[in-house]
Design an enzyme around this catalytic site. Sequence first.
Site, PDB file in Angstrom:
ATOM      1  N   HIS A  32       0.783  -1.226   0.000  1.00  0.00           N
ATOM      2  CA  HIS A  32       0.000   0.000   0.000  1.00  0.00           C
ATOM      3  C   HIS A  32       0.830   1.300   0.000  1.00  0.00           C
ATOM      4  O   HIS A  32       0.797   2.064  -0.953  1.00  0.00           O
ATOM      5  CB  HIS A  32      -0.912   0.038   1.244  1.00  0.00           C
ATOM      6  CG  HIS A  32      -1.751  -1.168   1.457  1.00  0.00           C
ATOM      7  ND1 HIS A  32      -2.887  -1.452   0.715  1.00  0.00           N
ATOM      8  CD2 HIS A  32      -1.630  -2.179   2.360  1.00  0.00           C
ATOM      9  CE1 HIS A  32      -3.422  -2.578   1.153  1.00  0.00           C
ATOM     10  NE2 HIS A  32      -2.693  -3.042   2.147  1.00  0.00           N
TER      11      HIS A  32
HETATM   12  O1  RIB Z   1      -5.199  -0.276   4.690  1.00  0.00           O
HETATM   13  C1  RIB Z   1      -3.802  -0.212   4.480  1.00  0.00           C
HETATM   14  C2  RIB Z   1      -3.196   0.874   5.308  1.00  0.00           C
HETATM   15  O2  RIB Z   1      -3.411   0.598   6.680  1.00  0.00           O
HETATM   16  C3  RIB Z   1      -1.669   0.968   5.142  1.00  0.00           C
HETATM   17  O3  RIB Z   1      -1.257   2.286   5.343  1.00  0.00           O
HETATM   18  C4  RIB Z   1      -1.163   0.097   6.247  1.00  0.00           C
HETATM   19  O4  RIB Z   1       0.149   0.471   6.687  1.00  0.00           O
HETATM   20  C5  RIB Z   1      -2.154   0.396   7.325  1.00  0.00           C
HETATM   21  O5  RIB Z   1      -1.748   1.603   7.967  1.00  0.00           O
END
Ligand code: RIB
Length: 313
Positions: free
Chosen positions: A243
Site C-alpha cells: 500500500h
Molecule cells: O489499509 C492499508 C493501510 O493501513 C496501510 O497504510 C497500512 O500500513 C495500514 O496503515
Amino acid sequence: MSGRQKVIIDTDPGQDDAVAILLALASPELDVLGITAVAGNVPLRLTEKNARKICELAGKPETKVFSGAARPLVRPLVTAEEVHGKTGLDGPNLPEPTMPLQTQHAVDFIIETLMTEEPGTVTLCPLGPLTNIALALIREPRIAPRVKQIVLMGGGFFEGGNVTPAAEFNIYVDPHAADVVLKAGIPTVVMPLDVTHKALTTARRVAAFRELGTRVGIATAEMLEFFERFDESKYGTDGGPLHDPCVIAYLLKPQLFKGRECNVVVETASELTMGMTVIDWWGVTKRPRNAMVMRDIDHDGFFELLVERLGRL
Ligand code: RIB
Ligand code: CA
C-alpha cells in the site's frame, strides 16, 4: 540540491510504511523535512520507534522523527497487530534505535514547517490514520493554503474495505480526521485499495529485494514475507498489496498511476459503514471534485523503481 520536492511523511510503521520511508530516503528528488509518527497499525510508542529503526536501517540517522497523536480525534484506537505483528515491524530483527526522537510534537512540527517554508512548496504524505494532519489543520487553519498537495494512502471504492466490508483501515481508524482533511480544500491525491491491491508482493518480487544482498534488501524481503502472509491467506493471492510505497512512488514517477478527479466524502455517522470513502467515480452527484483518485498502476514499473532505489541504500 535545487528542485527537490520537500515532503513530510506522516506514518504508522507498519512494514509497508517502512518500505515507503526507505524509498523516500533513497530518492534524491525528495527532501524529507521530517517523519511524523501517528498511532495506527500499532500504538504510538511503537510507530515512533519503528520510524527511527527504519531511518537507521536506511543509514539516515540524521532524519528528524517526531511523535504525534496517540489516538484518533473521537473514536478509540483500533490497531492491526494481526497484520504487522506485535512490534508493528515483525519480520527482520532490527536493532533498537539510537537516533533521538525529536522533542517537538509532530503536530507543532507540521504547523511550524508549513508556516515557515515558502507557501506551496511542502507536500504532506500521510501513510496512516489522518489524526496528525487533521489536528494541525484544526489548530492552525492558515496552513491549508500553504500546503502544496497531500498524497495519501487510504480509502477504497469498487474494491470495498479491508477492515470492514465498507472501510479501509487508515480512514476507518480516524474517519473524523479524514473528513477534516478531505474538506480542507487542499489539492489531494488518494491512493485507495483499488490501486494498492494491484501492487502485489509476489514471490518473484520479494526475491528481487533479497537478491540485492544488502542489509536493506534482505530486511525488506523479511518485512514483506511477514506482512504479506495475512493478505495472502485472506485473498488467496501470490503476495499481498504493498500500500504505502504507492504514495512515494507517485511523487517520483506519477506516470506509473492513472486516475481521475472525483468527489470523496467519508462516512462518520453510520456504524455499519463508518469510515467508508464514498467516491463519486462516475460523477453522478454535483459534489465538488476534491481529490484525484488513483485506480490503476504500472505495477511492474512500480517494483522496478522500488528495487532500483532501495538498492542504493
Ligand atoms: O489499509 C492499508 C493501510 O493501513 C496501510 O497504510 C497500512 O500500513 C495500514 O496503515
Ligand atoms: Ca500505514
